[in-house]
Write a protein that holds these residues in place. Structure first.
Motif, PDB file in Angstrom:
ATOM      1  N   LEU A   1     -14.437  10.437  10.018  1.00 44.05           N
ATOM      2  CA  LEU A   1     -12.998  10.035  10.108  1.00 44.05           C
ATOM      3  C   LEU A   1     -12.409  11.036   9.004  1.00 44.05           C
ATOM      4  O   LEU A   1     -13.112  11.275   7.837  1.00 44.05           O
ATOM      5  CB  LEU A   1     -12.706   8.543   9.497  1.00 44.05           C
ATOM      6  CG  LEU A   1     -11.397   8.164   9.080  1.00 44.05           C
ATOM      7  CD1 LEU A   1     -10.516   8.390  10.370  1.00 44.05           C
ATOM      8  CD2 LEU A   1     -11.379   6.927   8.411  1.00 44.05           C
ATOM      9  N   ALA A   2     -11.160  11.572   9.325  1.00 42.06           N
ATOM     10  CA  ALA A   2     -10.437  12.435   8.416  1.00 42.06           C
ATOM     11  C   ALA A   2      -8.964  12.230   8.661  1.00 42.06           C
ATOM     12  O   ALA A   2      -8.431  12.857   9.745  1.00 42.06           O
ATOM     13  CB  ALA A   2     -10.923  13.861   8.316  1.00 42.06           C
ATOM     14  N   VAL A   3      -8.180  11.603   8.025  1.00 39.06           N
ATOM     15  CA  VAL A   3      -6.921  11.008   8.254  1.00 39.06           C
ATOM     16  C   VAL A   3      -6.182  11.158   7.046  1.00 39.06           C
ATOM     17  O   VAL A   3      -6.461  10.760   5.922  1.00 39.06           O
ATOM     18  CB  VAL A   3      -6.787   9.706   9.040  1.00 39.06           C
ATOM     19  CG1 VAL A   3      -7.373   8.674   8.230  1.00 39.06           C
ATOM     20  CG2 VAL A   3      -5.652   9.525   9.506  1.00 39.06           C
ATOM     21  N   ARG A   4      -4.728  11.633   7.147  1.00 38.64           N
ATOM     22  CA  ARG A   4      -3.885  11.685   6.058  1.00 38.64           C
ATOM     23  C   ARG A   4      -3.159  10.156   6.068  1.00 38.64           C
ATOM     24  O   ARG A   4      -3.162   9.225   7.057  1.00 38.64           O
ATOM     25  CB  ARG A   4      -2.648  12.464   6.196  1.00 38.64           C
ATOM     26  CG  ARG A   4      -3.043  14.129   6.360  1.00 38.64           C
ATOM     27  CD  ARG A   4      -3.365  14.473   4.887  1.00 38.64           C
ATOM     28  NE  ARG A   4      -2.285  14.557   4.148  1.00 38.64           N
ATOM     29  CZ  ARG A   4      -2.360  14.712   2.825  1.00 38.64           C
ATOM     30  NH1 ARG A   4      -3.362  14.564   2.378  1.00 38.64           N
ATOM     31  NH2 ARG A   4      -1.247  14.641   1.950  1.00 38.64           N
ATOM     32  N   VAL A   5      -3.025   9.720   4.778  1.00 40.46           N
ATOM     33  CA  VAL A   5      -2.411   8.409   4.467  1.00 40.46           C
ATOM     34  C   VAL A   5      -1.315   8.550   3.363  1.00 40.46           C
ATOM     35  O   VAL A   5      -1.309   9.475   2.538  1.00 40.46           O
ATOM     36  CB  VAL A   5      -3.550   7.472   4.096  1.00 40.46           C
ATOM     37  CG1 VAL A   5      -4.607   7.169   5.275  1.00 40.46           C
ATOM     38  CG2 VAL A   5      -4.010   7.622   2.852  1.00 40.46           C
ATOM     39  N   ALA A   6      -0.347   7.532   3.226  1.00 40.36           N
ATOM     40  CA  ALA A   6       0.218   7.397   2.317  1.00 40.36           C
ATOM     41  C   ALA A   6       0.213   5.832   1.740  1.00 40.36           C
ATOM     42  O   ALA A   6      -0.003   4.909   2.443  1.00 40.36           O
ATOM     43  CB  ALA A   6       1.864   7.548   2.615  1.00 40.36           C
ATOM     44  N   HIS A   7      -0.012   5.718   0.168  1.00 38.80           N
ATOM     45  CA  HIS A   7      -0.029   4.377  -0.344  1.00 38.80           C
ATOM     46  C   HIS A   7       1.142   4.275  -1.240  1.00 38.80           C
ATOM     47  O   HIS A   7       1.379   5.121  -1.934  1.00 38.80           O
ATOM     48  CB  HIS A   7      -1.337   4.386  -1.108  1.00 38.80           C
ATOM     49  CG  HIS A   7      -2.608   4.450  -0.576  1.00 38.80           C
ATOM     50  ND1 HIS A   7      -3.796   4.980  -1.030  1.00 38.80           N
ATOM     51  CD2 HIS A   7      -2.802   4.187   0.830  1.00 38.80           C
ATOM     52  CE1 HIS A   7      -4.799   5.066  -0.179  1.00 38.80           C
ATOM     53  NE2 HIS A   7      -4.208   4.319   1.085  1.00 38.80           N
ATOM     54  N   HIS A   8       1.822   2.957  -1.298  1.00 39.06           N
ATOM     55  CA  HIS A   8       2.776   2.755  -2.049  1.00 39.06           C
ATOM     56  C   HIS A   8       2.400   1.625  -3.108  1.00 39.06           C
ATOM     57  O   HIS A   8       1.624   0.417  -2.541  1.00 39.06           O
ATOM     58  CB  HIS A   8       4.150   2.387  -1.180  1.00 39.06           C
ATOM     59  CG  HIS A   8       5.107   1.722  -2.391  1.00 39.06           C
ATOM     60  ND1 HIS A   8       6.026   0.649  -1.968  1.00 39.06           N
ATOM     61  CD2 HIS A   8       5.677   2.313  -3.330  1.00 39.06           C
ATOM     62  CE1 HIS A   8       6.787   0.439  -2.660  1.00 39.06           C
ATOM     63  NE2 HIS A   8       6.823   1.477  -3.775  1.00 39.06           N
ATOM     64  N   PHE A   9       2.352   1.848  -4.420  1.00 43.04           N
ATOM     65  CA  PHE A   9       1.898   0.993  -5.426  1.00 43.04           C
ATOM     66  C   PHE A   9       3.261   0.838  -6.200  1.00 43.04           C
ATOM     67  O   PHE A   9       4.000   1.421  -6.378  1.00 43.04           O
ATOM     68  CB  PHE A   9       0.932   1.684  -6.478  1.00 43.04           C
ATOM     69  CG  PHE A   9      -0.543   2.186  -5.825  1.00 43.04           C
ATOM     70  CD1 PHE A   9      -1.397   1.049  -5.771  1.00 43.04           C
ATOM     71  CD2 PHE A   9      -0.531   3.364  -5.217  1.00 43.04           C
ATOM     72  CE1 PHE A   9      -2.710   1.416  -5.275  1.00 43.04           C
ATOM     73  CE2 PHE A   9      -1.845   3.421  -4.598  1.00 43.04           C
ATOM     74  CZ  PHE A   9      -2.877   2.736  -4.712  1.00 43.04           C
ATOM     75  N   VAL A  10       3.079  -0.582  -6.649  1.00 45.23           N
ATOM     76  CA  VAL A  10       4.200  -1.020  -7.611  1.00 45.23           C
ATOM     77  C   VAL A  10       3.269  -1.444  -9.024  1.00 45.23           C
ATOM     78  O   VAL A  10       2.277  -2.257  -8.617  1.00 45.23           O
ATOM     79  CB  VAL A  10       4.858  -2.112  -7.184  1.00 45.23           C
ATOM     80  CG1 VAL A  10       5.892  -2.571  -8.253  1.00 45.23           C
ATOM     81  CG2 VAL A  10       5.730  -1.812  -5.930  1.00 45.23           C
TER      82      VAL A  10
END
Length: 138
Positions: free
Chosen positions: A106-115
């Motif tokens: 697996l090699a996949v781009r992601v975006a994570h939103h943290f508060v």
């Protein structure tokens, strides 16, 4: 004199998020839980194998990190780029791993939103191409 999270760089939102990634990469679930608020809301995207919203630091590590370690070899989230605005931290990242049952990489781009508030992560939301994750697992 008590600590004021706003004036201590170790509590800066991006630094708190970075500590979470470092703890995850090291497999140090205790250190990872230490970055999470007691009432954290951690949401894995619909369509992701572990989709749902998890609460409490223990709930997050038991239902996400521990299960990923069972199903995937070498699961890693590589935090590439940080975009910070106040208490919001968006991280453009990559997941890499190999599925233990299929052997597929697996090699996949992601975006994570943290508060981040008061030096702790209070909310997390994942954005990922779930089809690529599913393809590696089947």
């Amino acid at each position: 004199m008590g600590l004021n999270p706003g004036s201590n760089p170790e509590f800066a939102p991006a630094d708190v998020v970075r500590r979470q990634y470092l703890a995850s990469a090291a497999g140090d679930l205790e250190a990872l839980r230490a970055t999470l608020a007691p009432d954290v809301e951690w949401t894995e995207m619909a369509g992701f194998p572990l989709a749902g919203t998890y609460r409490t630091p223990e709930g997050v590590t038991a239902n996400i990190m521990e299960k990923l370690a069972v199903e995937w070899e070498g699961w890693a989230a590589h935090d590439d780029t940080y975009v910070v605005e106040g208490e919001n931290v968006v991280v453009l990242a990559r997941y890499t791993a190999r599925h233990r049952m299929t052997g597929k990489p697996l090699a996949v781009r992601v975006a994570h939103h943290f508060v981040v508030r008061g030096g702790l992560i209070v909310r997390f939301e994942q954005f990922v191409d779930t089809a690529l994750v599913r393809d590696a697992a089947t």
